[in-house]
Design a protein around this motif. Sequence first.
Motif, PDB file in Angstrom:
ATOM      1  N   ASN A 117     -57.107 105.859  -1.557  1.00  0.00           N
ATOM      2  CA  ASN A 117     -57.865 106.880  -0.856  1.00  0.00           C
ATOM      3  C   ASN A 117     -56.939 107.573   0.143  1.00  0.00           C
ATOM      4  O   ASN A 117     -56.330 108.584  -0.164  1.00  0.00           O
ATOM      5  CB  ASN A 117     -59.069 106.217  -0.160  1.00  0.00           C
ATOM      6  CG  ASN A 117     -59.978 107.197   0.527  1.00  0.00           C
ATOM      7  OD1 ASN A 117     -59.536 108.134   1.174  1.00  0.00           O
ATOM      8  ND2 ASN A 117     -61.270 106.992   0.400  1.00  0.00           N
ATOM      9  N   GLU A 118     -56.793 106.977   1.324  1.00  0.00           N
ATOM     10  CA  GLU A 118     -55.875 107.521   2.330  1.00  0.00           C
ATOM     11  C   GLU A 118     -55.447 106.415   3.283  1.00  0.00           C
ATOM     12  O   GLU A 118     -56.271 105.690   3.824  1.00  0.00           O
ATOM     13  CB  GLU A 118     -56.534 108.656   3.121  1.00  0.00           C
ATOM     14  CG  GLU A 118     -55.619 109.278   4.158  1.00  0.00           C
ATOM     15  CD  GLU A 118     -56.239 110.457   4.881  1.00  0.00           C
ATOM     16  OE1 GLU A 118     -55.573 111.024   5.766  1.00  0.00           O
ATOM     17  OE2 GLU A 118     -57.397 110.804   4.567  1.00  0.00           O
TER      18      GLU A 118
ATOM     19  N   PRO B 148     -60.585 104.999   4.128  1.00  0.00           N
ATOM     20  CA  PRO B 148     -59.248 105.188   4.703  1.00  0.00           C
ATOM     21  C   PRO B 148     -58.853 104.094   5.696  1.00  0.00           C
ATOM     22  O   PRO B 148     -59.703 103.505   6.376  1.00  0.00           O
ATOM     23  CB  PRO B 148     -59.359 106.545   5.409  1.00  0.00           C
ATOM     24  CG  PRO B 148     -60.484 107.242   4.729  1.00  0.00           C
ATOM     25  CD  PRO B 148     -61.461 106.161   4.365  1.00  0.00           C
TER      26      PRO B 148
ATOM     27  N   ASP C 152     -56.519  99.917   0.679  1.00  0.00           N
ATOM     28  CA  ASP C 152     -57.702 100.653   1.130  1.00  0.00           C
ATOM     29  C   ASP C 152     -58.838 100.701   0.109  1.00  0.00           C
ATOM     30  O   ASP C 152     -59.731 101.535   0.211  1.00  0.00           O
ATOM     31  CB  ASP C 152     -57.330 102.069   1.573  1.00  0.00           C
ATOM     32  CG  ASP C 152     -56.832 102.944   0.415  1.00  0.00           C
ATOM     33  OD1 ASP C 152     -56.702 102.422  -0.718  1.00  0.00           O
ATOM     34  OD2 ASP C 152     -56.586 104.137   0.644  1.00  0.00           O
ATOM     35  N   SER C 153     -58.814  99.806  -0.870  1.00  0.00           N
ATOM     36  CA  SER C 153     -59.870  99.786  -1.882  1.00  0.00           C
ATOM     37  C   SER C 153     -60.111  98.372  -2.386  1.00  0.00           C
ATOM     38  O   SER C 153     -59.179  97.558  -2.465  1.00  0.00           O
ATOM     39  CB  SER C 153     -59.510 100.695  -3.059  1.00  0.00           C
ATOM     40  OG  SER C 153     -60.514 100.662  -4.051  1.00  0.00           O
TER      41      SER C 153
ATOM     42  N   LYS D 260     -69.249 101.228  -0.170  1.00  0.00           N
ATOM     43  CA  LYS D 260     -68.174 102.128  -0.561  1.00  0.00           C
ATOM     44  C   LYS D 260     -66.981 101.297  -1.022  1.00  0.00           C
ATOM     45  O   LYS D 260     -66.508 100.419  -0.294  1.00  0.00           O
ATOM     46  CB  LYS D 260     -67.754 103.025   0.602  1.00  0.00           C
ATOM     47  CG  LYS D 260     -68.819 104.040   1.005  1.00  0.00           C
ATOM     48  CD  LYS D 260     -68.307 104.933   2.114  1.00  0.00           C
ATOM     49  CE  LYS D 260     -69.351 105.978   2.501  1.00  0.00           C
ATOM     50  NZ  LYS D 260     -68.844 106.857   3.598  1.00  0.00           N
TER      51      LYS D 260
ATOM     52  N   LYS E  34     -59.704  97.894   3.613  1.00  0.00           N
ATOM     53  CA  LYS E  34     -60.260  99.259   3.656  1.00  0.00           C
ATOM     54  C   LYS E  34     -61.077  99.532   4.927  1.00  0.00           C
ATOM     55  O   LYS E  34     -61.690  98.643   5.514  1.00  0.00           O
ATOM     56  CB  LYS E  34     -61.158  99.483   2.440  1.00  0.00           C
ATOM     57  CG  LYS E  34     -62.413  98.618   2.463  1.00  0.00           C
ATOM     58  CD  LYS E  34     -63.338  98.955   1.331  1.00  0.00           C
ATOM     59  CE  LYS E  34     -64.654  98.189   1.490  1.00  0.00           C
ATOM     60  NZ  LYS E  34     -65.612  98.445   0.435  1.00  0.00           N
TER      61      LYS E  34
ATOM     62  N   SER F 121     -63.887 102.304  -1.570  1.00  0.00           N
ATOM     63  CA  SER F 121     -62.649 102.659  -0.876  1.00  0.00           C
ATOM     64  C   SER F 121     -62.966 103.359   0.435  1.00  0.00           C
ATOM     65  O   SER F 121     -63.976 104.057   0.549  1.00  0.00           O
ATOM     66  CB  SER F 121     -61.783 103.574  -1.745  1.00  0.00           C
ATOM     67  OG  SER F 121     -61.463 102.967  -2.973  1.00  0.00           O
TER      68      SER F 121
ATOM     69  N   CYS G 197     -52.429 102.392  -2.017  1.00  0.00           N
ATOM     70  CA  CYS G 197     -53.239 103.484  -1.478  1.00  0.00           C
ATOM     71  C   CYS G 197     -54.052 104.130  -2.596  1.00  0.00           C
ATOM     72  O   CYS G 197     -53.486 104.716  -3.523  1.00  0.00           O
ATOM     73  CB  CYS G 197     -52.320 104.512  -0.813  1.00  0.00           C
ATOM     74  SG  CYS G 197     -53.180 105.926  -0.113  1.00  0.00           S
TER      75      CYS G 197
ATOM     76  N   ALA H  25     -54.645 110.478  -4.066  1.00  0.00           N
ATOM     77  CA  ALA H  25     -54.619 109.735  -2.802  1.00  0.00           C
ATOM     78  C   ALA H  25     -53.491 110.248  -1.910  1.00  0.00           C
ATOM     79  O   ALA H  25     -52.582 110.947  -2.363  1.00  0.00           O
ATOM     80  CB  ALA H  25     -54.468 108.252  -3.065  1.00  0.00           C
TER      81      ALA H  25
END
Length: 207
Positions: A115-116, A149, A133-134, A145, A166, A147, A113, A96
């Motif tokens: 993912n991004e 950004p 973000d998830s 989805k 997220k 996760s 974090c 990540a």
Amino acid sequence: MIGTLVFDIIKQKNIKKIKSALLSAKSKSLFCISHKSKVLIDKSAEVNIKDGFFFNTPWSGRQNQPASLSLGKNSELNIGYFRTYSGTHISVAPNAKLSLGSGFLNNNSKINCFNEITIGEDVKISEDVIIRDSDNHTVIRKGYKMSAPIHIGNHVWVGVRAIILKGVTIGDGAIIAAGSVVTRDVPANTLVGGVPAKIIKDNISWE
């Protein structure tokens, strides 16, 4: 730029793990870690500090609370000039990427974090805020989805106990009201609030 790395750690048991930050940092900029901080940085993690990173800083006259900074395998942490205050927790999962431009993260706030997450310049994040973000669990439905950004623009103010989830983009100059749960994009120069957060006012500015 201050051309040295400074670690203010008293009775720290994880010295070897902390030294991995030195090995993975591309630039020799100021990296200060205050008391009661637990830092776990994988050797493969990449830490890039442009000007300075002050982690778990106590407010004047107050005791510091435990804080943690965790970077997983092949993760990336990019810092411009950023400060986190007492009791903050930051974790970056394997593979990540977390980027913090400039500003601060106030007491007991958390960034998770997976993912991004990108935070811009001059961003003020208040106490007890969660940025994540998830979902960390999968919902069985088409197109879902787990996760996605998060992008927070420049000169953004995030109020006390707000939650940013997220897939959200927050535009420049926005204000996130206290206690808000942000689940969708926030246009620039707007004030949003509520659960889920909705636009309350537009064309706003703040200092």
